[in-house]
Design an enzyme around this catalytic site. Structure first.
Site, PDB file in Angstrom:
ATOM      1  N   CYS A 128       0.808  -1.125  -0.062  1.00  0.00           N
ATOM      2  CA  CYS A 128       0.083  -0.112  -0.103  1.00  0.00           C
ATOM      3  C   CYS A 128       1.008   1.325  -0.009  1.00  0.00           C
ATOM      4  CB  CYS A 128      -1.001   0.080   1.232  1.00  0.00           C
ATOM      5  SG  CYS A 128      -1.675   1.494   1.387  1.00  0.00           S
ATOM      6  N   CYS A 183       0.468   3.356   3.395  1.00  0.00           N
ATOM      7  CA  CYS A 183       0.749   2.594   4.829  1.00  0.00           C
ATOM      8  C   CYS A 183       2.224   3.422   5.292  1.00  0.00           C
ATOM      9  CB  CYS A 183       1.132   1.259   4.587  1.00  0.00           C
ATOM     10  SG  CYS A 183      -0.413   0.416   4.953  1.00  0.00           S
ATOM     11  N   ASP A 193       0.865  12.910  -5.707  1.00  0.00           N
ATOM     12  CA  ASP A 193       1.960  12.804  -6.570  1.00  0.00           C
ATOM     13  C   ASP A 193       1.594  12.647  -8.142  1.00  0.00           C
ATOM     14  OD1 ASP A 193       3.570  12.152  -4.379  1.00  0.00           O
ATOM     15  OD2 ASP A 193       2.934  10.005  -4.287  1.00  0.00           O
ATOM     16  N   HIS A 222      -4.256   0.342   8.268  1.00  0.00           N
ATOM     17  CA  HIS A 222      -4.661   0.095   6.848  1.00  0.00           C
ATOM     18  C   HIS A 222      -6.051  -0.622   6.869  1.00  0.00           C
ATOM     19  CE1 HIS A 222      -4.301  -0.974   2.580  1.00  0.00           C
ATOM     20  NE2 HIS A 222      -4.655  -2.162   2.667  1.00  0.00           N
ATOM     21  N   ASN A 238     -13.413   9.968  -1.037  1.00  0.00           N
ATOM     22  CA  ASN A 238     -14.039   8.726  -1.821  1.00  0.00           C
ATOM     23  C   ASN A 238     -13.892   7.636  -1.346  1.00  0.00           C
ATOM     24  OD1 ASN A 238     -15.339   9.861  -4.134  1.00  0.00           O
ATOM     25  ND2 ASN A 238     -13.506   9.708  -5.488  1.00  0.00           N
ATOM     26  N   GLY A 267     -14.962   4.325  -6.871  1.00  0.00           N
ATOM     27  CA  GLY A 267     -13.798   4.616  -8.016  1.00  0.00           C
ATOM     28  C   GLY A 267     -12.597   4.927  -7.093  1.00  0.00           C
ATOM     29  N   SER A 296      -9.521   3.790  -5.403  1.00  0.00           N
ATOM     30  CA  SER A 296      -8.366   2.660  -5.678  1.00  0.00           C
ATOM     31  C   SER A 296      -7.597   2.115  -4.668  1.00  0.00           C
ATOM     32  CB  SER A 296      -7.479   3.421  -6.708  1.00  0.00           C
ATOM     33  OG  SER A 296      -6.713   4.408  -6.350  1.00  0.00           O
ATOM     34  N   HIS A 345      -6.903   1.755   1.994  1.00  0.00           N
ATOM     35  CA  HIS A 345      -6.413   2.557   3.186  1.00  0.00           C
ATOM     36  C   HIS A 345      -7.281   4.019   3.422  1.00  0.00           C
ATOM     37  CE1 HIS A 345      -2.714   3.354   5.822  1.00  0.00           C
ATOM     38  NE2 HIS A 345      -3.326   4.507   5.783  1.00  0.00           N
ATOM     39  N   HIS A 401      -8.336   7.352   3.593  1.00  0.00           N
ATOM     40  CA  HIS A 401      -7.803   8.337   3.404  1.00  0.00           C
ATOM     41  C   HIS A 401      -8.653   9.147   2.606  1.00  0.00           C
ATOM     42  CE1 HIS A 401      -7.492   6.590  -0.623  1.00  0.00           C
ATOM     43  NE2 HIS A 401      -7.377   7.555  -1.052  1.00  0.00           N
ATOM     44  N   GLN A 417      -8.875  13.686   0.355  1.00  0.00           N
ATOM     45  CA  GLN A 417      -8.036  14.401  -0.486  1.00  0.00           C
ATOM     46  C   GLN A 417      -8.320  15.870  -0.094  1.00  0.00           C
ATOM     47  OE1 GLN A 417      -7.358  13.360  -4.430  1.00  0.00           O
ATOM     48  NE2 GLN A 417      -8.778  11.419  -4.238  1.00  0.00           N
ATOM     49  N   GLN A 469     -33.557  12.076  -9.659  1.00  0.00           N
ATOM     50  CA  GLN A 469     -34.798  11.358  -9.038  1.00  0.00           C
ATOM     51  C   GLN A 469     -34.697  10.407  -7.862  1.00  0.00           C
ATOM     52  OE1 GLN A 469     -35.745   8.096 -10.050  1.00  0.00           O
ATOM     53  NE2 GLN A 469     -37.907   8.275  -9.054  1.00  0.00           N
TER      54      GLN A 469
HETATM   55 ZN   LIG Z   1      -2.357   1.212   3.686  1.00  0.00          ZN
END
Ligand SMILES: [Zn+2]
Length: 339
Positions: free
Chosen positions: A51, A54, A77, A113, A153, A159, A161, A164, A166, A168, A323
């Protein structure tokens, strides 16, 4: 009035965006033919050597994550916005474009994690809130940054990925569409009534007591009257505050408690790690008073009937307007019963 809203198709007005949502409660009574089974929750290790979020692991750009013990924030990144892009505009007949600059960061909520916000203590969620406050101040202090968007998310279905825990933080020079709409609606109401749009809405909601899921000293968690997603929820501070930096220490923990409660209830609803997109809408960092702003956090979860049946925003929703079948009142009742 009440029964009309529970029995017949109607549209509801979103006071924050100025848009409408179509509600069709009679359709919720139709028999369901989709799947309705709980999915087994995979057990994740507390530390995954593969990960990139992590502690101690190396990210794709070669940087090594520190051995962080609570919250860890770093610049994305693969940022969608950059500080180094040139300032330009295109005004070529009907072709119009503006350059956009910004800074995007990733915030790891916990070094563990295997966890999600629902598994974390209120004190640990409080540390995440503290990091959000710090980032709002730091990013907002840049001349070119006029808005800071905090969001999460969660779940592959959204979506996301990496499992872990987290979120944004994207910050940029102009107001994104959703924020711009809310800025205008709140400003118009505040100019006319000299009071907070969401503050007055909250009074009416508490009086009606039909869509409240939970409340503590400082926050109300409710399904908004105009909710689009089946189990959408909004966390609103009882006192008008423009942004999260205006919270007292006690309010910061009340906010963490509200996040904890709603995420736990979500996980219970379909007995799964409940996917969603959540985000905080708050005052721009443009140096203006922004006295009309009443910050709030929203959760938009896609699940409809079970862990495996999600709502799709297609067809009429793409071409007409959003709706929903199950009413906001029914959703609030179900979530409240799981507290
Ligand atoms: Zn992790």
């Amino acid at each position: 009035m009440k029964t009309y809203l529970q029995d017949y198709s109607h549209k509801r007005f979103n006071i924050l965006t100025g848009e409408w949502v179509l509600v069709s409660p009679h359709r919720a009574k139709r028999p369901w033919q989709g799947q309705n089974e709980a999915i087994s929750n995979e057990q994740r290790p507390s530390h995954d050597p593969n990960c990139y979020l992590c502690a101690g692991n190396t990210r794709i750009n070669g940087e090594e994550n520190p051995a962080y013990e609570a919250v860890f924030v770093f610049t994305n990144d693969f940022a969608a916005l950059q500080t180094t892009s040139p300032v330009f505009s295109v005004n070529d007949g009907l072709f119009k474009a503006e350059s956009e600059q910004g800074i995007c960061k990733v915030i790891c909520f916990s070094p563990d994690h295997s966890k999600s916000l629902a598994d974390m203590s209120v004190v640990d969620i409080g540390k995440v809130v503290k990091a959000w406050q710090k980032e709002y101040i730091e990013l907002g202090s840049h001349d070119m940054i006029n808005y800071v968007q905090i969001f999460e998310n969660k779940g592959a279905i959204m979506g996301c990925s990496n499992p872990h825990p987290h979120g944004q933080i994207w910050s940029q020079s102009t107001l994104p569409n959703e924020v711009d709409k809310k800025d205008q609606q709140q400003n118009a109401y505040y100019s006319k009534n000299k009071s907070s749009l969401l503050g007055d809405y909250l009074k009416q909601e508490l009086e009606a007591n039909e869509r409240i899921i939970y409340q503590n000293n400082d926050f109300v968690v409710l399904v908004p009257f105009w909710a689009i997603w089946p189990f959408e929820a909004m966390l609103v501070p009882k006192k008008q505050k423009r942004n999260i930096t205006e919270l007292s220490e006690a309010e910061r923990l009340s906010f963490a408690d509200a996040i904890s409660k709603i995420t736990i209830v979500y996980d219970k609803l379909f007995e799964c790690s409940f996917p969603y997109s959540s985000g905080i809408h708050q005052s721009p960092t443009d140096g203006k008073p922004n006295d009309h702003w009443h910050w709030h956090m929203s959760f938009y979860p896609p699940l409809l009937r079970s862990a495996t049946v999600k709502k799709f925003m297609v067809g009429y929703e793409m071409f007409g307007s959003p709706q929903r079948d199950i009413t906001a009142e029914q959703a609030a009742e179900r979530l409240r019963s799981l507290l």
